[in-house]
Write a protein that holds these residues in place. Sequence first.
Motif, PDB file in Angstrom:
ATOM      1  N   VAL A 259       0.848  -1.197   0.000  1.00  0.00           N
ATOM      2  CA  VAL A 259       0.000   0.000   0.000  1.00  0.00           C
ATOM      3  C   VAL A 259       0.878   1.239   0.000  1.00  0.00           C
ATOM      4  O   VAL A 259       2.095   1.162   0.189  1.00  0.00           O
ATOM      5  CB  VAL A 259      -0.946   0.028   1.241  1.00  0.00           C
ATOM      6  CG1 VAL A 259      -1.954  -1.100   1.172  1.00  0.00           C
ATOM      7  CG2 VAL A 259      -0.172  -0.010   2.533  1.00  0.00           C
ATOM      8  N   SER A 260       0.251   2.402  -0.191  1.00  0.00           N
ATOM      9  CA  SER A 260       0.988   3.659  -0.212  1.00  0.00           C
ATOM     10  C   SER A 260       1.409   4.042   1.206  1.00  0.00           C
ATOM     11  O   SER A 260       0.907   3.505   2.194  1.00  0.00           O
ATOM     12  CB  SER A 260       0.115   4.766  -0.803  1.00  0.00           C
ATOM     13  OG  SER A 260      -0.969   5.055   0.077  1.00  0.00           O
ATOM     14  N   TYR A 261       2.322   5.027   1.309  1.00  0.00           N
ATOM     15  CA  TYR A 261       2.736   5.533   2.618  1.00  0.00           C
ATOM     16  C   TYR A 261       1.538   6.085   3.377  1.00  0.00           C
ATOM     17  O   TYR A 261       1.389   5.859   4.577  1.00  0.00           O
ATOM     18  CB  TYR A 261       3.804   6.631   2.461  1.00  0.00           C
ATOM     19  CG  TYR A 261       5.186   6.099   2.235  1.00  0.00           C
ATOM     20  CD1 TYR A 261       5.947   5.621   3.294  1.00  0.00           C
ATOM     21  CD2 TYR A 261       5.759   6.080   0.966  1.00  0.00           C
ATOM     22  CE1 TYR A 261       7.230   5.135   3.093  1.00  0.00           C
ATOM     23  CE2 TYR A 261       7.035   5.593   0.757  1.00  0.00           C
ATOM     24  CZ  TYR A 261       7.767   5.124   1.824  1.00  0.00           C
ATOM     25  OH  TYR A 261       9.022   4.636   1.637  1.00  0.00           O
ATOM     26  N   GLU A 262       0.715   6.811   2.650  1.00  0.00           N
ATOM     27  CA  GLU A 262      -0.455   7.428   3.282  1.00  0.00           C
ATOM     28  C   GLU A 262      -1.394   6.361   3.863  1.00  0.00           C
ATOM     29  O   GLU A 262      -1.819   6.471   5.025  1.00  0.00           O
ATOM     30  CB  GLU A 262      -1.208   8.291   2.270  1.00  0.00           C
ATOM     31  CG  GLU A 262      -2.403   9.010   2.855  1.00  0.00           C
ATOM     32  CD  GLU A 262      -3.138   9.860   1.825  1.00  0.00           C
ATOM     33  OE1 GLU A 262      -4.018  10.623   2.242  1.00  0.00           O
ATOM     34  OE2 GLU A 262      -2.842   9.746   0.617  1.00  0.00           O
ATOM     35  N   ASP A 263      -1.706   5.340   3.096  1.00  0.00           N
ATOM     36  CA  ASP A 263      -2.584   4.273   3.586  1.00  0.00           C
ATOM     37  C   ASP A 263      -1.964   3.551   4.780  1.00  0.00           C
ATOM     38  O   ASP A 263      -2.647   3.236   5.761  1.00  0.00           O
ATOM     39  CB  ASP A 263      -2.891   3.262   2.478  1.00  0.00           C
ATOM     40  CG  ASP A 263      -3.850   3.818   1.430  1.00  0.00           C
ATOM     41  OD1 ASP A 263      -4.573   4.777   1.742  1.00  0.00           O
ATOM     42  OD2 ASP A 263      -3.862   3.260   0.305  1.00  0.00           O
ATOM     43  N   ALA A 264      -0.661   3.287   4.712  1.00  0.00           N
ATOM     44  CA  ALA A 264       0.018   2.605   5.810  1.00  0.00           C
ATOM     45  C   ALA A 264       0.003   3.461   7.069  1.00  0.00           C
ATOM     46  O   ALA A 264      -0.287   2.969   8.174  1.00  0.00           O
ATOM     47  CB  ALA A 264       1.449   2.265   5.413  1.00  0.00           C
ATOM     48  N   LYS A 265       0.284   4.749   6.931  1.00  0.00           N
ATOM     49  CA  LYS A 265       0.295   5.662   8.089  1.00  0.00           C
ATOM     50  C   LYS A 265      -1.096   5.751   8.706  1.00  0.00           C
ATOM     51  O   LYS A 265      -1.260   5.647   9.932  1.00  0.00           O
ATOM     52  CB  LYS A 265       0.780   7.043   7.665  1.00  0.00           C
ATOM     53  CG  LYS A 265       0.857   8.043   8.795  1.00  0.00           C
ATOM     54  CD  LYS A 265       1.360   9.382   8.282  1.00  0.00           C
ATOM     55  CE  LYS A 265       1.367  10.403   9.382  1.00  0.00           C
ATOM     56  NZ  LYS A 265       0.178  11.189   9.464  1.00  0.00           N
ATOM     57  N   ASN A 266      -2.104   5.927   7.876  1.00  0.00           N
ATOM     58  CA  ASN A 266      -3.478   6.037   8.376  1.00  0.00           C
ATOM     59  C   ASN A 266      -3.910   4.754   9.096  1.00  0.00           C
ATOM     60  O   ASN A 266      -4.535   4.821  10.158  1.00  0.00           O
ATOM     61  CB  ASN A 266      -4.458   6.341   7.243  1.00  0.00           C
ATOM     62  CG  ASN A 266      -4.324   7.751   6.723  1.00  0.00           C
ATOM     63  OD1 ASN A 266      -3.820   8.637   7.422  1.00  0.00           O
ATOM     64  ND2 ASN A 266      -4.753   7.968   5.490  1.00  0.00           N
ATOM     65  N   ALA A 267      -3.587   3.609   8.539  1.00  0.00           N
ATOM     66  CA  ALA A 267      -3.962   2.339   9.160  1.00  0.00           C
ATOM     67  C   ALA A 267      -3.286   2.175  10.510  1.00  0.00           C
ATOM     68  O   ALA A 267      -3.907   1.734  11.490  1.00  0.00           O
ATOM     69  CB  ALA A 267      -3.621   1.176   8.234  1.00  0.00           C
ATOM     70  N   LEU A 268      -2.004   2.529  10.570  1.00  0.00           N
ATOM     71  CA  LEU A 268      -1.284   2.417  11.846  1.00  0.00           C
ATOM     72  C   LEU A 268      -1.850   3.380  12.883  1.00  0.00           C
ATOM     73  O   LEU A 268      -1.967   3.040  14.064  1.00  0.00           O
ATOM     74  CB  LEU A 268       0.210   2.653  11.633  1.00  0.00           C
ATOM     75  CG  LEU A 268       0.971   1.498  10.975  1.00  0.00           C
ATOM     76  CD1 LEU A 268       2.331   1.946  10.470  1.00  0.00           C
ATOM     77  CD2 LEU A 268       1.118   0.332  11.943  1.00  0.00           C
ATOM     78  N   GLU A 269      -2.190   4.586  12.446  1.00  0.00           N
ATOM     79  CA  GLU A 269      -2.779   5.557  13.373  1.00  0.00           C
ATOM     80  C   GLU A 269      -4.135   5.079  13.884  1.00  0.00           C
ATOM     81  O   GLU A 269      -4.449   5.225  15.070  1.00  0.00           O
ATOM     82  CB  GLU A 269      -2.913   6.929  12.704  1.00  0.00           C
ATOM     83  CG  GLU A 269      -1.595   7.657  12.545  1.00  0.00           C
ATOM     84  CD  GLU A 269      -1.705   8.943  11.728  1.00  0.00           C
ATOM     85  OE1 GLU A 269      -2.769   9.194  11.107  1.00  0.00           O
ATOM     86  OE2 GLU A 269      -0.714   9.687  11.707  1.00  0.00           O
ATOM     87  N   GLN A 270      -4.946   4.512  13.004  1.00  0.00           N
ATOM     88  CA  GLN A 270      -6.269   4.012  13.393  1.00  0.00           C
ATOM     89  C   GLN A 270      -6.168   2.861  14.388  1.00  0.00           C
ATOM     90  O   GLN A 270      -7.087   2.635  15.173  1.00  0.00           O
ATOM     91  CB  GLN A 270      -7.056   3.537  12.158  1.00  0.00           C
ATOM     92  CG  GLN A 270      -7.473   4.618  11.198  1.00  0.00           C
ATOM     93  CD  GLN A 270      -8.582   5.475  11.771  1.00  0.00           C
ATOM     94  OE1 GLN A 270      -9.446   4.994  12.490  1.00  0.00           O
ATOM     95  NE2 GLN A 270      -8.539   6.754  11.452  1.00  0.00           N
ATOM     96  N   ASN A 271      -5.054   2.126  14.336  1.00  0.00           N
ATOM     97  CA  ASN A 271      -4.911   0.928  15.160  1.00  0.00           C
ATOM     98  C   ASN A 271      -3.783   1.051  16.185  1.00  0.00           C
ATOM     99  O   ASN A 271      -3.211   0.054  16.608  1.00  0.00           O
ATOM    100  CB  ASN A 271      -4.697  -0.293  14.266  1.00  0.00           C
ATOM    101  CG  ASN A 271      -5.901  -0.567  13.411  1.00  0.00           C
ATOM    102  OD1 ASN A 271      -6.900  -1.062  13.916  1.00  0.00           O
ATOM    103  ND2 ASN A 271      -5.823  -0.209  12.139  1.00  0.00           N
TER     104      ASN A 271
END
Length: 153
Positions: free
Chosen positions: A17-29
Motif C-alpha cells: 500500500v501507499s505511505y499514506e494508507d500505511a500511516k493512516n492504518a497504523l494511526e487508526q490501530n
Amino acid sequence: MSINLDQIDELRKRANVSYEDAKNALEQNEGNLIESLIYLEKQNKIKPDEKPCNDSTFFKKVKILIKTGNETKILIKKNDNVVLNICITLAVILTIVAAPIVIVGLLLAIITNHKIRIVKKNNENSEANKIFDKVSIIVNKVTKKIKEETKTE
C-alpha cells in the motif's frame, strides 16, 4: 502513540500500500501492525504483489533453453576445414524461417561427405553426433556404389 518510518515501511512491504494508507492504518490501530493489516484488508486496500512476467517458470525455462542453444554449436566440416559454425538457436530460427533450404543444405552436406557435428559447451560431443556418423557412413556407401555403377556403364 507515535508512528515511525520503520513501522510504515513494514506495513507497506506486507500490504503493498501507499505511505499514506500505511500511516493512516497504523494511526487508526495505535501502531499495531496486525490490526493495521486487518484494517487494510477489510477496506480492500491490500494489493497483491506484482510479479513481472519474466519471473514465471515458463520464461525461466525459455531463458535456460536459449542460453543452452547459444552455448551449443553446429559445425559442418569438410576435410577439417570449418564450412559452417553457428549456434543451435540460430539454426533453429533458420529452420523455422527457411525449412526447405535448410533441409536441402543438410542433405547436400551429407551427400558431399561433409561432417556434421553438434558441440556443446566445453567442447563436449552430443549424442546426435553418433546418428550423424551412422548416416554419413550409409550415405558414403551408397554414393560409392552409385559412382562404381556409373563407371562400369
